[in-house]
Design a protein around this motif. Structure first.
Motif, mmCIF file in Angstrom:
data_model
loop_
_atom_site.group_PDB
_atom_site.id
_atom_site.type_symbol
_atom_site.label_atom_id
_atom_site.label_comp_id
_atom_site.label_asym_id
_atom_site.label_seq_id
_atom_site.Cartn_x
_atom_site.Cartn_y
_atom_site.Cartn_z
ATOM 1 N N TRP A 124 1.855 -22.280 -9.925
ATOM 2 C CA TRP A 124 2.333 -21.820 -8.626
ATOM 3 C C TRP A 124 1.568 -22.476 -7.480
ATOM 4 O O TRP A 124 2.108 -22.638 -6.381
ATOM 5 C CB TRP A 124 2.226 -20.297 -8.540
ATOM 6 C CG TRP A 124 0.826 -19.789 -8.680
ATOM 7 C CD1 TRP A 124 0.161 -19.478 -9.825
ATOM 8 C CD2 TRP A 124 -0.105 -19.565 -7.614
ATOM 9 N NE1 TRP A 124 -1.122 -19.074 -9.557
ATOM 10 C CE2 TRP A 124 -1.312 -19.105 -8.208
ATOM 11 C CE3 TRP A 124 -0.043 -19.703 -6.227
ATOM 12 C CZ2 TRP A 124 -2.436 -18.803 -7.453
ATOM 13 C CZ3 TRP A 124 -1.164 -19.390 -5.478
ATOM 14 C CH2 TRP A 124 -2.335 -18.940 -6.093
ATOM 15 N N ALA B 36 3.235 -25.808 -7.073
ATOM 16 C CA ALA B 36 4.549 -25.591 -6.453
ATOM 17 C C ALA B 36 4.408 -25.189 -4.988
ATOM 18 O O ALA B 36 5.174 -25.647 -4.123
ATOM 19 C CB ALA B 36 5.313 -24.520 -7.230
ATOM 20 N N LEU B 37 3.424 -24.332 -4.706
ATOM 21 C CA LEU B 37 3.207 -23.905 -3.324
ATOM 22 C C LEU B 37 2.797 -25.078 -2.449
ATOM 23 O O LEU B 37 3.261 -25.210 -1.308
ATOM 24 C CB LEU B 37 2.137 -22.818 -3.283
ATOM 25 C CG LEU B 37 1.809 -22.244 -1.900
ATOM 26 C CD1 LEU B 37 3.025 -21.547 -1.310
ATOM 27 C CD2 LEU B 37 0.634 -21.272 -1.987
ATOM 28 N N ALA C 103 3.600 -28.216 -2.881
ATOM 29 C CA ALA C 103 4.792 -29.026 -2.645
ATOM 30 C C ALA C 103 5.705 -28.379 -1.613
ATOM 31 O O ALA C 103 6.229 -29.044 -0.715
ATOM 32 C CB ALA C 103 5.536 -29.245 -3.963
ATOM 33 N N ALA C 104 5.878 -27.058 -1.726
ATOM 34 C CA ALA C 104 6.762 -26.345 -0.792
ATOM 35 C C ALA C 104 6.212 -26.378 0.633
ATOM 36 O O ALA C 104 6.946 -26.650 1.594
ATOM 37 C CB ALA C 104 6.957 -24.906 -1.258
ATOM 38 N N VAL C 105 4.915 -26.103 0.785
ATOM 39 C CA VAL C 105 4.307 -26.078 2.121
ATOM 40 C C VAL C 105 4.386 -27.448 2.783
ATOM 41 O O VAL C 105 4.768 -27.568 3.962
ATOM 42 C CB VAL C 105 2.845 -25.604 2.034
ATOM 43 C CG1 VAL C 105 2.129 -25.818 3.360
ATOM 44 C CG2 VAL C 105 2.792 -24.128 1.653
ATOM 45 N N CYS C 106 4.036 -28.479 2.040
ATOM 46 C CA CYS C 106 4.059 -29.829 2.614
ATOM 47 C C CYS C 106 5.486 -30.288 2.913
ATOM 48 O O CYS C 106 5.718 -31.001 3.882
ATOM 49 C CB CYS C 106 3.362 -30.816 1.678
ATOM 50 S SG CYS C 106 1.583 -30.592 1.587
ATOM 51 N N SER C 107 6.452 -29.878 2.087
ATOM 52 C CA SER C 107 7.854 -30.214 2.349
ATOM 53 C C SER C 107 8.339 -29.551 3.638
ATOM 54 O O SER C 107 8.997 -30.190 4.477
ATOM 55 C CB SER C 107 8.736 -29.774 1.176
ATOM 56 O OG SER C 107 8.419 -30.475 0.014
ATOM 57 N N VAL C 108 8.004 -28.279 3.788
ATOM 58 C CA VAL C 108 8.410 -27.555 5.002
ATOM 59 C C VAL C 108 7.723 -28.153 6.231
ATOM 60 O O VAL C 108 8.348 -28.302 7.295
ATOM 61 C CB VAL C 108 8.076 -26.054 4.863
ATOM 62 C CG1 VAL C 108 8.290 -25.336 6.187
ATOM 63 C CG2 VAL C 108 8.936 -25.425 3.779
ATOM 64 N N ALA D 206 6.744 -33.429 -0.293
ATOM 65 C CA ALA D 206 6.687 -32.751 -1.592
ATOM 66 C C ALA D 206 5.731 -33.459 -2.543
ATOM 67 O O ALA D 206 4.951 -32.823 -3.255
ATOM 68 C CB ALA D 206 8.085 -32.679 -2.199
#
Length: 483
Positions: free
Chosen positions: A28, A31-32, A34-39, A194
């Motif tokens: 996680w 995954a977190l 990747a999600a934070v940097c993508s956003v 990501a």
């Protein structure tokens, strides 16, 4: 210390499993990341003003004669002029004229930051591009600058005495209005974000695993102890409601692990196996009492007679877990000379297993356990039973176990996976060293099922790491109870 190639290979495999398990448990985080940097990349892209780029293409021609040689010279002259025209395109006079032709309300300085000129190598082709926040402005500025440069070159190349220009620029491909911006490239930015987030998350997991002082695997415990790991005990929910693992045919994985512990101890010293075993841990809540009870039960499962002694005189748990009388036991015998020790031993539901409870909690446990009478009592039990397993207090918080260990044949040190710390285990071994009673090995409790070597509790902890010939780890086990 010599390590065989097979052992090195197995250690590398366990190290790899350590990292794989770390990624499994901390997926996680990756995954977190990747999600934070993508956003973040998406937000950055959405905040940017879109930029449009339009380009016009011009062709340079020079005056040519009527023969081939003259035509060739004219072509060379055109190529030589292109480099000069690239520089002319961004001069103030050309840009001011270009802005005027484009009909834009911007300054020449602003246009200078928007216009760029380039030429293809060894050709007579020149390109003028304009980048603006509006597709229409970019198109108008590119075409206006191209027309202004062509006019400027025509004037510049016309001889002072009049006549045809020596060279000229022709707009062969006017700029067309772009349909999409060149920046920001939102999709690419999100993908890159990501990827960066994945790398950051993975790097965090690797660094945390490498520098984390908690003990995760059997190899971690071996490094901290300096002696073999006798067994790895998996997490088993049965212990929430039952004190003893399932030892019947086809029993639990935990039961098999305790059988392995029993077998490993039988090979510690084949000629003189230890009969009085002190089980302890560095600090509390590492599973020492569970190990004590189940080691005793595993030994009794072979038909041997076993006495389990609760010598944790501060937080005794053995009798309570087995449903026995907690109020009568070791301390009562130590304080009353008229009572026979064997009369205080209680039977259990497990054949061959009896228990000497702790008795009343005394005010001075360390001094009590150091007394000669404790050694005498353990000698009495050792003479009556095949094995005596002693559950003692943790080593580091109190001095009780150091006092007690002098009466045992060997110590089994318990650590808890993902809870015990390397420095605590090393400090505990250092404390026990003053007693000269050998630490026979370690037991790692609460292992995740997927962390068990070979999948069914048959880790290589003892078979691999307890090879006397290869690792030089043989230990002389005291075979007499000190008096």
């Amino acid at each position: 210390m010599m390590v065989t190639d097979v052992e090195q290979s197995l250690l590398r495999r366990e190290t790899l499993n350590t990292y794989l398990n770390a990624f499994r448990s901390a997926w996680w985080v990756v995954a977190l990341g990747a999600a934070v940097c993508s956003v973040a990349a998406l937000g950055f892209s959405l905040l940017q003003t879109p930029q449009y780029k339009a380009s016009a293409t011009l062709y340079v021609t020079a005056s040519q004669g009527n023969n081939t040689a003259a035509a060739y010279q004219g072509s060379l002259a055109s190529q030589e002029r292109v480099a000069s025209y690239v520089k002319l395109a961004v001069t103030e006079s050309v840009l001011a004229d270009g802005v005027q032709r484009a009909g834009l309300n911007i300054s020449a300085d602003d246009a200078e930051h928007s216009v760029a000129a380039s030429a293809a190598s060894d050709t007579s082709i020149l390109s003028i591009s304009a980048t603006r926040g509006s597709a229409w402005e970019a198109t108008r500025l590119a075409n206006g600058t191209a027309e202004a440069l062509a006019e400027y070159v025509r004037t510049l190349e016309t001889p002072a005495g009049g006549g045809s220009p020596l060279a000229k620029l022709t707009v062969v491909a006017p700029a067309s209005e772009p349909s999409s911006p060149i920046s920001p490239r939102t999709g690419r930015n999100v993908v890159l974000g990501a990827v960066v987030g994945l790398l950051i998350g993975a790097g965090w997991v690797v660094v945390r695993t490498k520098y984390n002082t908690r003990i995760h695997t059997e190899s971690d415990l071996v490094a901290a102890l300096g002696v073999p790991v006798l067994a790895g005990i998996p997490h088993d929910g049965r212990f929430d409601t039952h004190a003893i693992a399932e030892f019947s045919s086809g029993g639990s994985v935990a039961g098999e692990a305790f059988r392995k512990l029993r077998t490993a101890l039988s090979f510690v010293s084949i000629d003189n196996p230890p009969s009085v075993l002190v089980v302890t841990s560095a600090v509390a809540a590492e599973g020492k009492t569970t190990v004590s009870i189940n080691l005793a039960a595993a030994l009794a499962d072979t038909g041997r007679s076993v006495c389990l002694v609760d010598a944790d005189l501060r937080r005794p748990q053995v009798a309570g877990r087995l449903g026995l009388n907690e109020n009568v036991g070791l301390t009562d015998w130590l304080s009353a000379t008229s009572v026979e020790l064997v009369d205080l031993v209680q039977s259990t539901a497990t054949d061959g297993l009896t228990v000497l409870a702790s008795g009343s909690i005394p005010p001075n446990p360390a001094e009590l356990l150091q007394a000669q009478r404790v050694g005498e009592g353990l000698r009495v039990l050792a003479a009556k039973f095949d094995y005596v397993v002693v559950d003692s207090a943790p080593v580091l918080p109190v001095a009780d176990t150091v006092s007690l260990c002098q009466w045992g044949d060997g110590v089994v040190l318990v650590a808890r996976s993902d809870a015990s710390r390397t420095n605590e285990v090393r400090d505990a071994v250092a404390h026990l060293a003053v007693t000269e009673t050998p630490v026979l090995g370690g037991v790692l409790t609460d292992l995740a099922r997927d962390a068990l070597p070979y999948g069914y509790g048959y880790g290589y902890g003892y078979a691999l790491l307890h090879s006397n010939s290869d690792l030089g780890e043989s230990t002389d086990v005291a075979t007499k109870i000190r008096s």
